[in-house]
Design an enzyme around this catalytic site. Structure first.
Site, short mmCIF file in Angstrom:
data_model
loop_
_atom_site.label_atom_id
_atom_site.label_comp_id
_atom_site.label_asym_id
_atom_site.label_seq_id
_atom_site.Cartn_x
_atom_site.Cartn_y
_atom_site.Cartn_z
N SER A 687 123.82 10.02 51.56
CA SER A 687 122.80 10.33 50.57
C SER A 687 121.83 11.43 51.00
O SER A 687 121.04 11.89 50.19
CB SER A 687 122.01 9.07 50.21
OG SER A 687 121.33 8.59 51.35
N LYS A 730 114.50 3.41 46.72
CA LYS A 730 114.05 4.76 47.10
C LYS A 730 112.96 5.26 46.15
O LYS A 730 111.99 5.90 46.59
CB LYS A 730 115.25 5.71 47.09
CG LYS A 730 116.29 5.42 48.17
CD LYS A 730 117.50 6.31 48.03
CE LYS A 730 118.54 6.00 49.11
NZ LYS A 730 119.76 6.83 48.97
#
Length: 790
Positions: A687, A730
């Site tokens: 990511s 996140k």
């Protein structure tokens, strides 16, 4: 019994011809006196004729046992003892009793006659004696061992030891000791045939040693047996006394009373048919046992367990849905998805009461209220609550129980929890299910497969009970921080509900409504004695805690309450109001500062987002270049997948250098170093691909990214941005850090459905599927709003 005589008492000389009488059960030694019984006709005739002459007879041991036929010369040993008949008496049953005294050893040269009795030509067998220190030592050893034998033999008089000590002749000592000890006839005959006195002493030493060991062992066995008998007799006597006392008090036979009590318990428990048969069978076994038996306790403990379980006892559900919703809202702020699922369960139960309980799994970072939500659900349903922690459990028997064959066996934790809750439909929380381990004792997670399957747990079999128990009415709730460590088969049986972290505004509301009142009460403070302003609570959240949950926040509030309690107890203040400027007095200087603005103020530094079991975190990517030749260095405890993302980003830049306005030969004379700070923490995953790409472009173009920007996404060599996991965590981490712009993969747009509604109002979300769009958004503020924005 035999006894020696002095040499002076022995008279007569060994004749050349000597009548021989066979012996079957004894060996006569020289100078020893022994009684004999004569029964055979030929032996009686021999004694009669000998008494009229010199009274001397030779006694020789026979190989064979006595029969009705006279002994043959081939049955006799070659060495015997000449004896003198001291006394003779005839009995009424045609037997003769003799008292004879041994004279000396002889060897048979030849037999002269066999009828009417045996007559042989004999020669004396003299002792070969050589007195030295070894002989003296052997004599002393024989005397010491013989004394111990006498002490251990109650049937032998102690005077034997005194008599033995008066003997100076070693040969005579050997003969006396051998004639007394309980040795075999063959061994005694062997001693008789040894002429060398020293060899005879050595042989007798072995015999005496062996007999002493036998006596010691026999004495030990006798002592143990006597001790066991004494103990059993004592217990029997005490039991009889106890029985008499109970009868005197009118209590009757306590054993029968206990059996009847168990019988009543079985009747009252209303057991299922299978359990009833097992209980009756165990009760019948118990009735046949003695209370002192070890199996008695095992059987009675089993009956205690099987009769105390709530087979048909449950608590009625609170089907007032509005009331249940009110209770859930009183106990917890937020957690809407989990609350909605409980309300749905109640609605189904109201419409279909026989529906089976769900298997819920609350997954999320620590401190987000997973365990406390289970208690709140039990209160809303009106059910009993029971919690067990599975962290570190490695033994399958913890779940299924031990079989009754083992000492100290007990049911597993599931059945124990059902018994302690006193209900067959409690809310049963299995805490930390992601931390169950396995080793040589079995795999507890495999044992949980039956427990957490509504299609199987209606007949859950515990090894201890050995009968099926219905768990289908139990509402099982499990908790986990991460799902990756849960076996797929077990995870498939559970309905996973993600509990995300809280926003700062949510934390402020939770602190004011729940945490501060709870800590105020825990520290003995009243509501008018301490209060915290909204600004103070906000500073504690942003400057002293960095977490998805609430545990550290509650600890800091507790520290402030302790400080306030100290001031009030010392009468320094009647009430305490904690403002923004007062927080550092209780908690010290601010521990957490925002690095977002300072860290990205130079080219080559970009903020990314990372997922951890404790929630989301900011992740800074730094890149720098130096003179060299095509070198790429990566540091910061990076995993293989993360290193591959950096290589992919560099290859994309080199292949699209013209589009990015970068010299196509930039890599020929440069070494590039990519570093991810917090180097002691391992990092991996794809990511960070877009973040690494942006950091490298920022370095090579000498441009800084726009302020308050963070991004996440996986990249490909074709320039695509692929979706990533942990987007909700996140996003919450970015919101806590004050990020204003977020770049996410277009495929992850659907993951923002469950985030708080306030966050999209404070953060600009950009969803992209091409890497060039990421770069336009990161460097050109004018172009940001020209890209598709949501």
């Amino acid at each position: 019994m035999t006894q020696p005589t002095s040499p002076e008492a022995v008279t007569g000389k060994l004749p050349e011809r000597l009548p021989i009488m066979p012996l079957f059960d004894s060996v006569l030694f020289p100078k020893m006196v022994s009684p004999l019984v004569v029964m055979q006709p030929d032996a009686i005739k021999l004694v009669d004729e000998t008494m009229s002459r010199d009274r001397m007879i030779g006694f020789v041991l026979s190989h064979k046992k006595p029969t009705s036929q006279p002994a043959s010369k081939d049955d006799l040993h070659p060495v015997g003892t000449s004896t003198l008949i001291l006394k003779m008496a005839k009995g009424q049953d045609n037997t003769i009793q003799l008292l004879v005294q041994g004279l000396e050893r002889f060897t048979i040269k030849e037999y002269l006659a066999e009828k009417p009795y045996l007559v042989a030509r004999v020669a004396p067998m003299r002792d070969v004696d050589k007195t030295d220190k070894e002989t003296q030592a052997l004599m002393s050893n024989v005397l010491g061992l013989f004394e111990q034998i006498i002490q251990l033999s109650p049937g032998l008089p102690q005077e034997m030891v005194t008599m033995a000590k008066t003997l100076n002749d070693p040969g005579t000592l050997c003969d006396m000791v051998t004639s007394i000890i309980n040795a075999k006839l063959d061994e005694k005959q062997e001693v008789l045939e040894i002429a060398d006195v020293k060899k005879r002493l050595k042989k007798v030493n072995k015999l005496v040693n062996y007999q002493l060991e036998i006596l010691k062992l026999g004495n030990k066995i006798q002592t143990q047996v006597k001790g066991d008998l004494d103990k059993n007799q004592r217990e029997y006597y005490l039991r009889q006394q106890l029985k008499a006392i109970r009868e005197e008090l009118g209590e009757g036979d306590q054993d029968k009373v206990e059996i009847e009590e168990y019988r009543k318990k079985i009747e009252a428990a209303d057991l299922p048919e299978e359990a009833r048969k097992e209980a009756d069978r165990e009760l019948d076994r118990l009735a046949r046992m003695h209370p002192s038996s070890a199996e008695y306790t095992v059987a009675s403990t089993y009956l205690d367990w099987i009769t105390s379980l709530p087979w048909h006892t449950g608590t009625p559900d609170n089907l007032d849905i509005k009331k249940a919703e009110k209770i859930l809202n009183e106990d917890h702020f937020g957690l809407d998805k989990a609350k909605r699922r409980v309300i749905e369960y109640l609605a189904v139960r109201k419409l279909k009461p026989e529906s089976k309980g769900p298997i819920l799994c609350f997954a999320g970072p620590p401190g987000t209220g997973k365990t406390s939500l289970g208690r709140s659900i039990a209160r809303a349903l009106g059910r009993k609550f029971y919690r067990i922690s599975l962290g570190g459990v490695r033994d399958e028997a913890e779940i299924r129980g031990h079989r009754r064959t083992y000492v100290g066996a007990l049911p597993g934790r599931i059945i124990q929890g059902i018994r302690r809750s006193g209900s067959n439909n409690p809310v049963f929380m299995l805490d930390e299910i992601d931390k169950v381990g396995s080793d040589f004792r079995g795999d507890p997670s495999s044992a949980l497969l039956e427990v957490l399957d509504p299609e199987q747990n209606f007949s859950f079999a515990d090894h201890y009970l050995d009968v099926a128990f219905d768990l289908s009415q139990v509402m099982f709730i499990t908790t986990a921080n991460i799902l990756d460590t849960i076996p797929p088969a077990l995870r498939d049986r559970m309905e996973v509900l993600q509990l995300l972290g809280y926003t700062p505004d949510e934390k402020i509301r939770i602190a004011n409504h729940f945490l501060i009142p709870r800590q105020r009460k825990a520290h003995g403070l009243k509501s008018d004695q301490i209060s915290l302003t909204r600004g103070a609570v906000k500073l504690i959240i942003s400057g002293y805690t960095r977490e998805a949950g609430l545990r550290n926040l509650e600890r800091e509030i507790a520290a402030i309450c302790r400080g306030a309690a100290t001031k009030i107890a010392m009468e320094e203040a009647a009430a305490v109001v904690v403002k923004v400027n007062d927080v550092h007095k209780y908690l010290g200087p601010v521990r957490i500062t925002s690095e977002a603005k300072t860290r990205v103020s130079t080219p080559g530094v970009v903020m990314g987002l990372a997922w951890t079991p404790a929630g989301g975190e900011l992740l800074f990517i730094e890149a720098t270049a130096m003179k060299g030749k095509k070198g790429l260095t990566m540091t910061g405890q990076l995993g293989d997948v993360m290193k591959e993302s950096a290589t992919t980003a560099l290859s994309f830049i080199r292949s699209h250098a013209a589009d990015l306005k970068i010299d196509e030969d930039f890599f020929e004379n440069l070494d590039i170093h990519i570093h991810v700070p917090a180097g002691a923490i391992p990092k991996d995953g794809p990511s960070a691909g877009v973040t690494m790409l942006t950091a490298l472009v920022s370095l090579l173009t000498a441009k800084t990214v726009i302020k308050d920007l963070a991004m996440t996404g996986e990249i490909t060599l074709r320039g695509q941005v692929l979706p990533v996991g942990g987007v909700k965590e996140k996003v919450l981490a970015a919101h806590r850090a004050g990020i204003k712009t977020l770049i996410l993969p277009k495929w992850n747009e659907k993951d923002l459905h469950d985030i708080p509604k306030k966050i999209p109002k404070e953060i600009d979300f950009h969803f992209v599927d091409k890497m060039l769009d990421v770069l336009k958004l990161a460097f050109n503020e004018k172009n940001r709003r020209q890209i598709n924005k949501t």
